[in-house]
Design an enzyme around this catalytic site. Structure first.
Site, mmCIF file in Angstrom:
data_model
loop_
_atom_site.group_PDB
_atom_site.id
_atom_site.type_symbol
_atom_site.label_atom_id
_atom_site.label_comp_id
_atom_site.label_asym_id
_atom_site.label_seq_id
_atom_site.Cartn_x
_atom_site.Cartn_y
_atom_site.Cartn_z
ATOM 1 N N LEU A 272 0.849 -1.263 -0.011
ATOM 2 C CA LEU A 272 -0.161 0.073 0.075
ATOM 3 C C LEU A 272 0.954 1.183 0.059
ATOM 4 C CD1 LEU A 272 -2.972 1.349 -0.051
ATOM 5 C CD2 LEU A 272 -2.472 1.098 2.742
ATOM 6 N N ASP A 273 0.689 2.149 -1.161
ATOM 7 C CA ASP A 273 1.187 3.623 -1.195
ATOM 8 C C ASP A 273 2.693 3.312 -1.266
ATOM 9 O OD1 ASP A 273 -1.073 5.106 -1.492
ATOM 10 O OD2 ASP A 273 -1.296 4.901 0.632
ATOM 11 N N GLU A 274 3.239 2.378 -1.613
ATOM 12 C CA GLU A 274 4.760 1.940 -1.473
ATOM 13 C C GLU A 274 5.320 1.334 -2.910
ATOM 14 O OE1 GLU A 274 6.321 -0.294 1.688
ATOM 15 O OE2 GLU A 274 5.302 0.827 3.323
#
Length: 289
Positions: A232-234
Site C-alpha cells: 500500500l502506497d509503496e
C-alpha cells in the site's frame, strides 16, 4: 509528407556500444532520431534509453521494423517496447468522493494539454456522474458497501477489470479512489496503474491528514504519484512535489494547498506515462523528462 513516428524504450545490462547499436540500427532502417535520452545506473548496472524517431523509409513497414529490432535486441538481452507516437493512450479514471484530481485531469484532457482518450470513469459513489456527463464520458457506478466481504470486493474489482478490458485501457489512474485494491487487482494492473497520495504517509494516516499535519506544525506539505502495487502506497515513485506552509495557516488552507499539489503531481505522472517516459528500475523508476 508525414512520416510514422515511434517511441522506443529499452533497458539491458550496461555495456559498451548500446547507443551505437541502436542509432546504427535506426539509420540503417531509414529512421531519423528526433529526441534521445539515456541513463546508466551504476547500482543496478542497467542501461536505460528512450528514443523518439521518425520512420522515413516507406519500404520498411511497422512489422519489419519490429521484427528486425527484436532480433538485434535478443543478442543484447534487451527489454524493449516500441510505441506508435501518434496513438493516444486510453486512460480510465477512478474516483470516490473527493474530485479535485478528477476535475483537473478532465480539464487537461479537454483542453488538449494531456494527449489521451478517456473512455471510462469508474466510481464507488455517484457524486461525479454529472461531471462525467458534461465531458460526454461514460460513468460506471460500482458501489462497495462499508465492510463489504472479500467476495463482494473481488466481484466489484472483476467488473472494474472487465470495463478496462472492453475499453482497451492502457492506464488506470486512481484519482483519489479511496479503496484498497486487492493483491489480485494490483497484479492484474501491474505497471499500468498510478495512484496519488499526500506525502505525509506513513506519518499521517487515516481521515483528514492535513488536519493531523496542522496539529503537528508541519512546514512542508506535498504529494507523491506512484505505480500501484500490493504494498500500500509503496509502489515505484514517478513524481513528487512539495509546498512550504507555516504556523499562520489553518487546516483548511493546508488542505487547499495540498490538493493543488496533488493535482499537479498526478497530472505530471500521467503525462510522463502516456508519453512513454517512465522505465522501471527494480523498485524505482527512470523518468526521462
Amino acid at each position: 509528407m508525414m512520416h510514422p513516428e515511434y517511441i522506443l524504450n529499452l533497458s539491458c545490462i550496461d555495456q559498451r556500444g548500446i547507443v551505437q547499436r541502436v542509432s546504427g540500427f535506426l539509420a540503417e532502417h531509414g529512421c531519423n532520431i528526433i529526441e534521445s535520452a539515456q541513463f546508466g545506473d551504476a547500482q543496478s548496472q542497467l542501461f536505460f534509453m528512450r528514443v523518439y524517431f521518425a520512420a522515413e523509409d516507406a519500404s520498411i513497414n511497422d512489422e519489419v521494423l519490429r521484427a528486425d529490432f527484436s532480433a538485434m535486441a535478443e543478442t543484447m538481452q534487451m527489454t524493449w517496447q516500441l510505441h506508435d507516437a501518434q496513438k493516444k493512450p486510453r486512460v480510465m479514471l477512478m474516483v470516490s468522493k473527493i474530485g479535485h484530481c478528477l476535475n483537473d485531469l478532465l480539464f487537461r484532457y479537454k483542453s488538449g494539454l494531456l494527449p489521451v482518450d478517456i473512455p471510462a470513469i469508474v466510481s464507488n459513489h455517484t457524486d461525479f456522474y454529472q461531471l462525467a456527463a458534461s465531458y460526454n464520458i461514460p460513468f460506471h457506478h460500482l458501489p462497495l458497501a462499508p465492510g463489504a466481504s472479500e467476495e463482494a470486493k473481488r466481484a466489484q474489482e472483476e467488473r472494474v477489470l472487465e470495463i478496462a478490458r472492453s475499453a482497451e485501457i492502457d492506464l488506470v489512474v486512481l484519482a483519489r479512489y479511496m479503496q484498497i485494491l486487492s493483491p489480485q487487482m494490483c497484479q492484474a494492473l501491474q505497471g499500468r496503474a498510478i495512484n496519488i497520495h499526500h506525502s505525509f504517509l506513513p506519518s499521517f494516516k487515516g481521515a483528514k491528514p492535513y488536519y493531523q499535519a496542522h496539529e503537528r506544525g508541519v512546514k512542508l506539505i506535498g504529494a507523491t504519484a506512484h505505480f500501484v502495487t500490493g504494498d500500500l502506497d509503496e509502489g515505484p515513485i514517478i513524481e513528487q512535489d512539495v509546498e512550504r506552509v507555516d504556523h499562520a495557516m489553518n487546516p483548511a488552507t493546508l488542505t487547499a494547498i495540498g490538493r493543488d499539489v496533488e493535482c499537479v503531481v498526478l497530472a505530471r505522472a500521467v503525462k510522463y506515462f502516456v508519453e512513454h517516459r517512465i522505465l522501471l528500475n527494480g523498485h524505482k523508476t527512470v523518468v526521462f523528462k
